[in-house]
Write a protein that holds these residues in place. Sequence first.
Motif, PDB file in Angstrom:
ATOM      1  N   ALA A 310      -3.045  22.816   1.091  1.00 42.88           N
ATOM      2  CA  ALA A 310      -3.972  23.267   2.134  1.00 42.88           C
ATOM      3  C   ALA A 310      -4.017  24.789   2.196  1.00 42.88           C
ATOM      4  CB  ALA A 310      -3.561  22.687   3.490  1.00 42.88           C
ATOM      5  N   THR A 311      -2.861  25.444   2.022  1.00 36.90           N
ATOM      6  CA  THR A 311      -2.825  26.912   2.026  1.00 36.90           C
ATOM      7  C   THR A 311      -3.614  27.480   0.846  1.00 36.90           C
ATOM      8  OG1 THR A 311      -0.621  26.839   3.063  1.00 36.90           O
ATOM      9  CG2 THR A 311      -1.294  28.914   2.046  1.00 36.90           C
ATOM     10  N   ALA A 312      -3.464  26.875  -0.325  1.00 39.04           N
ATOM     11  CA  ALA A 312      -4.199  27.348  -1.495  1.00 39.04           C
ATOM     12  C   ALA A 312      -5.708  27.203  -1.304  1.00 39.04           C
ATOM     13  CB  ALA A 312      -3.746  26.581  -2.736  1.00 39.04           C
ATOM     14  N   ARG A 313      -6.124  26.172  -0.601  1.00 34.39           N
ATOM     15  CA  ARG A 313      -7.566  25.947  -0.417  1.00 34.39           C
ATOM     16  C   ARG A 313      -8.188  26.950   0.551  1.00 34.39           C
ATOM     17  NH1 ARG A 313      -5.799  20.382  -1.113  1.00 34.39           N
ATOM     18  NH2 ARG A 313      -6.645  19.688  -3.139  1.00 34.39           N
ATOM     19  N   ILE A 314      -7.366  27.659   1.319  1.00 34.90           N
ATOM     20  CA  ILE A 314      -7.902  28.788   2.091  1.00 34.90           C
ATOM     21  C   ILE A 314      -8.450  29.832   1.125  1.00 34.90           C
ATOM     22  CG2 ILE A 314      -7.329  30.679   3.657  1.00 34.90           C
ATOM     23  CD1 ILE A 314      -5.231  28.914   4.935  1.00 34.90           C
ATOM     24  N   GLY A 315      -7.688  30.106   0.052  1.00 34.87           N
ATOM     25  CA  GLY A 315      -8.137  31.056  -0.952  1.00 34.87           C
ATOM     26  C   GLY A 315      -9.399  30.600  -1.657  1.00 34.87           C
ATOM     27  N   VAL A 316      -9.516  29.282  -1.908  1.00 32.24           N
ATOM     28  CA  VAL A 316     -10.731  28.750  -2.533  1.00 32.24           C
ATOM     29  C   VAL A 316     -11.946  29.023  -1.653  1.00 32.24           C
ATOM     30  CG1 VAL A 316     -11.890  26.667  -3.330  1.00 32.24           C
ATOM     31  CG2 VAL A 316      -9.448  26.965  -3.780  1.00 32.24           C
ATOM     32  N   ALA A 317     -11.799  28.729  -0.368  1.00 33.54           N
ATOM     33  CA  ALA A 317     -12.915  28.949   0.556  1.00 33.54           C
ATOM     34  C   ALA A 317     -13.221  30.437   0.725  1.00 33.54           C
ATOM     35  CB  ALA A 317     -12.600  28.316   1.912  1.00 33.54           C
ATOM     36  N   GLN A 318     -12.174  31.257   0.765  1.00 34.71           N
ATOM     37  CA  GLN A 318     -12.376  32.690   0.976  1.00 34.71           C
ATOM     38  C   GLN A 318     -13.012  33.346  -0.252  1.00 34.71           C
ATOM     39  OE1 GLN A 318      -9.086  34.517   2.982  1.00 34.71           O
ATOM     40  NE2 GLN A 318      -9.549  36.557   2.159  1.00 34.71           N
ATOM     41  N   ALA A 319     -12.672  32.900  -1.445  1.00 37.33           N
ATOM     42  CA  ALA A 319     -13.243  33.486  -2.662  1.00 37.33           C
ATOM     43  C   ALA A 319     -14.744  33.271  -2.741  1.00 37.33           C
ATOM     44  CB  ALA A 319     -12.553  32.888  -3.889  1.00 37.33           C
ATOM     45  N   GLN A 320     -15.226  32.223  -2.087  1.00 41.00           N
ATOM     46  CA  GLN A 320     -16.661  31.956  -2.116  1.00 41.00           C
ATOM     47  C   GLN A 320     -17.459  32.951  -1.278  1.00 41.00           C
ATOM     48  OE1 GLN A 320     -17.062  27.857  -0.962  1.00 41.00           O
ATOM     49  NE2 GLN A 320     -16.102  27.084  -2.829  1.00 41.00           N
ATOM     50  N   LEU A 321     -16.776  33.768  -0.489  1.00 39.11           N
ATOM     51  CA  LEU A 321     -17.450  34.824   0.272  1.00 39.11           C
ATOM     52  C   LEU A 321     -17.791  36.015  -0.613  1.00 39.11           C
ATOM     53  CD1 LEU A 321     -15.209  34.838   3.481  1.00 39.11           C
ATOM     54  CD2 LEU A 321     -17.558  33.994   3.326  1.00 39.11           C
ATOM     55  N   TYR A 322     -17.153  36.133  -1.765  1.00 41.97           N
ATOM     56  CA  TYR A 322     -17.267  37.316  -2.599  1.00 41.97           C
ATOM     57  C   TYR A 322     -18.199  37.051  -3.789  1.00 41.97           C
ATOM     58  CZ  TYR A 322     -13.036  38.215   0.090  1.00 41.97           C
ATOM     59  OH  TYR A 322     -12.129  38.355   1.108  1.00 41.97           O
ATOM     60  N   PRO A 323     -18.592  38.107  -4.506  1.00 40.88           N
ATOM     61  CA  PRO A 323     -19.497  37.908  -5.641  1.00 40.88           C
ATOM     62  C   PRO A 323     -18.847  37.060  -6.736  1.00 40.88           C
ATOM     63  CG  PRO A 323     -19.441  40.215  -4.977  1.00 40.88           C
ATOM     64  CD  PRO A 323     -18.336  39.538  -4.238  1.00 40.88           C
ATOM     65  N   SER A 324     -19.688  36.376  -7.478  1.00 40.61           N
ATOM     66  CA  SER A 324     -19.227  35.590  -8.620  1.00 40.61           C
ATOM     67  C   SER A 324     -19.832  36.168  -9.887  1.00 40.61           C
ATOM     68  CB  SER A 324     -19.631  34.126  -8.477  1.00 40.61           C
ATOM     69  OG  SER A 324     -21.046  33.994  -8.445  1.00 40.61           O
ATOM     70  N   LEU A 325     -19.071  36.137 -10.958  1.00 42.19           N
ATOM     71  CA  LEU A 325     -19.514  36.686 -12.236  1.00 42.19           C
ATOM     72  C   LEU A 325     -19.451  35.595 -13.283  1.00 42.19           C
ATOM     73  CD1 LEU A 325     -20.248  38.967 -14.239  1.00 42.19           C
ATOM     74  CD2 LEU A 325     -17.788  39.457 -14.414  1.00 42.19           C
ATOM     75  N   GLY A 326     -20.556  35.439 -14.002  1.00 47.48           N
ATOM     76  CA  GLY A 326     -20.607  34.472 -15.086  1.00 47.48           C
ATOM     77  C   GLY A 326     -21.117  35.122 -16.351  1.00 47.48           C
ATOM     78  N   ILE A 327     -20.637  34.694 -17.487  1.00 44.04           N
ATOM     79  CA  ILE A 327     -21.087  35.158 -18.791  1.00 44.04           C
ATOM     80  C   ILE A 327     -21.625  33.960 -19.550  1.00 44.04           C
ATOM     81  CG2 ILE A 327     -20.408  36.229 -20.971  1.00 44.04           C
ATOM     82  CD1 ILE A 327     -18.220  37.691 -19.501  1.00 44.04           C
ATOM     83  N   SER A 328     -22.807  34.111 -20.124  1.00 44.18           N
ATOM     84  CA  SER A 328     -23.412  33.025 -20.876  1.00 44.18           C
ATOM     85  C   SER A 328     -23.990  33.574 -22.165  1.00 44.18           C
ATOM     86  CB  SER A 328     -24.503  32.327 -20.064  1.00 44.18           C
ATOM     87  OG  SER A 328     -25.545  33.230 -19.739  1.00 44.18           O
ATOM     88  N   GLY A 329     -24.134  32.738 -23.119  1.00 40.96           N
ATOM     89  CA  GLY A 329     -24.713  33.128 -24.391  1.00 40.96           C
ATOM     90  C   GLY A 329     -25.323  31.943 -25.088  1.00 40.96           C
ATOM     91  N   ASN A 330     -26.233  32.226 -26.041  1.00 40.23           N
ATOM     92  CA  ASN A 330     -26.839  31.149 -26.803  1.00 40.23           C
ATOM     93  C   ASN A 330     -27.135  31.644 -28.201  1.00 40.23           C
ATOM     94  OD1 ASN A 330     -29.820  32.081 -26.986  1.00 40.23           O
ATOM     95  ND2 ASN A 330     -29.338  32.271 -24.798  1.00 40.23           N
ATOM     96  N   ILE A 331     -27.234  30.709 -29.113  1.00 37.31           N
ATOM     97  CA  ILE A 331     -27.553  31.000 -30.496  1.00 37.31           C
ATOM     98  C   ILE A 331     -28.364  29.839 -31.023  1.00 37.31           C
ATOM     99  CG2 ILE A 331     -25.419  29.961 -31.368  1.00 37.31           C
ATOM    100  CD1 ILE A 331     -25.375  32.114 -33.531  1.00 37.31           C
ATOM    101  N   GLY A 332     -29.367  30.150 -31.843  1.00 38.32           N
ATOM    102  CA  GLY A 332     -30.223  29.084 -32.333  1.00 38.32           C
ATOM    103  C   GLY A 332     -30.929  29.469 -33.610  1.00 38.32           C
ATOM    104  N   THR A 333     -31.470  28.481 -34.289  1.00 35.01           N
ATOM    105  CA  THR A 333     -32.213  28.696 -35.526  1.00 35.01           C
ATOM    106  C   THR A 333     -33.211  27.570 -35.701  1.00 35.01           C
ATOM    107  OG1 THR A 333     -32.026  29.005 -37.910  1.00 35.01           O
ATOM    108  CG2 THR A 333     -30.510  27.444 -36.904  1.00 35.01           C
ATOM    109  N   THR A 334     -34.294  27.857 -36.433  1.00 31.42           N
ATOM    110  CA  THR A 334     -35.307  26.847 -36.721  1.00 31.42           C
ATOM    111  C   THR A 334     -35.926  27.157 -38.076  1.00 31.42           C
ATOM    112  OG1 THR A 334     -37.321  25.775 -35.930  1.00 31.42           O
ATOM    113  CG2 THR A 334     -37.127  28.143 -35.544  1.00 31.42           C
TER     114      THR A 334
END
Length: 485
Positions: A310-334
């Motif tokens: 339960a204590t750890a899930r406080i951090g889960v909920a609190q982290a959702q108040l802050y910005p999130s960063l994601g990295i994505s990429g793709n590669i393709g050919t035809t």
Amino acid sequence: MRYRIAWIAGTALSLSACAAGPDYRPPQAAALGVPATFSAGVATPVSDADLASWWTRLNDPTLSALIDRAVADNLDILAAQARLRQARESLAQTNAAFLPQVSGSASGGKNYRSQAGGTRVDGNGNVISTGASNWSSSYSGSASASWQIDLFGELARSSEAARADLAASGYDLANVRMTLIAELVTNYVQARLGQEQLRIARTSQQVQQDNYNIANWRLQAGLVSSLDENQARAQLAQTSASIPQIEANLKASLNRIAVLTGQAPGEATRALETPAPIPVAPVQIATGIPADTLRQRPDVRSTERALAAATARIGVAQAQLYPSLGISGNIGTTSNAFKDLFSLITGGVFANVAQTIFDGGRLASQVRAQRAATDGAFAAYKKSVLTALEDVENAMASLSSARERKAQFTIAYDASNSAAIIARSQYQAGLVDFQTLSTTETTLLNARNSLAAARSDEVLAIAQLYNALGGGWQSMDNRPDEQRR
């Protein structure tokens, strides 16, 4: 480009070390209201070895074999083991979020195209179409990847909570095992008590039958009135009436033992129907100190792990108040030809930053709700500690009471047995009336039953005490404390 990606990833990893929310610290014994010693008895050290197989101190191989069977086949244990496996997979699923998610696809095929044209007639008068049609090939392949950077420890706190949940499931399994052993010992002792009570009742029934025969003979001889004969018959009937109830209680205990060992009632406990004595209680019992309950009781440790989750899930909920960063990429050919499929490859790498600007206070409310849940988990943990201490205190009081009653009933049995022997011989000689004989016989029967009950109560109190101390799970496979880290 690759240097830029490395810089983004390195920055993300350094920021992920700053996990949101409070770091968990187990509450100290003082905050839980744990006293220094138990109110009764002298604190004697108790080890895991003493607790692990405490029932072997009863020196009953039949009981030990039953416990081995129950630990292997009991259905409650099997269900708890399944829940433990489920919790282990939940942790694996949570930890998978730390890694990039990669997916790919490929396709290939042929396309048909037909183009309408004019017509002409050949020399034989046949109509020939001048339209065109052809087949073309098409091949493509692509792959994409995404990675959620744990900037503020949302994933780390989720993993922490999942590890605590896994440990709690392990302790729940240990608690099922501990409770099962105590219940099996209880029913086994009750079954042996029932057999002892049957032996006492049938012995008394035989003596009372002889008394009735003597009273009837003396009535026929005109030495006494019918009062003696009626009193003897009534006493015999009362004792005979108690036997079916004892047999029913004995059968219920045997049936319960069968179910606890994962078997159907009936044939499974046929061997236990052969009478055997009540197990002899050991004299010395180590109880340790109250603070040991925080380590020994699996139900207490389970609620402590629930508090950590339960204590750890406080951090889960609190982290959702802050910005999130994601990295994505793709590669393709035809390509129109398979051999040229990798001649031209396209792709890209993207970084995405997201921040909730307005949600009506939903995320902040989730943090407050999780803090409230943590307060509730602490209250549940403290209650489990205090309840464990209560169980130990009650068990020690029950054991002391049973031992004192056994000592007194031993005296009562010796005295009433001597009195019954004297009264029986005097009645046969016509020196006392049947009322005196009946009173002494009833007193002897009660003393026998009371002594047997006190002996079984002593063993049951020991089982209750070891269960309260948290004995019976220390030697199990996959001990929960191995999963804690």
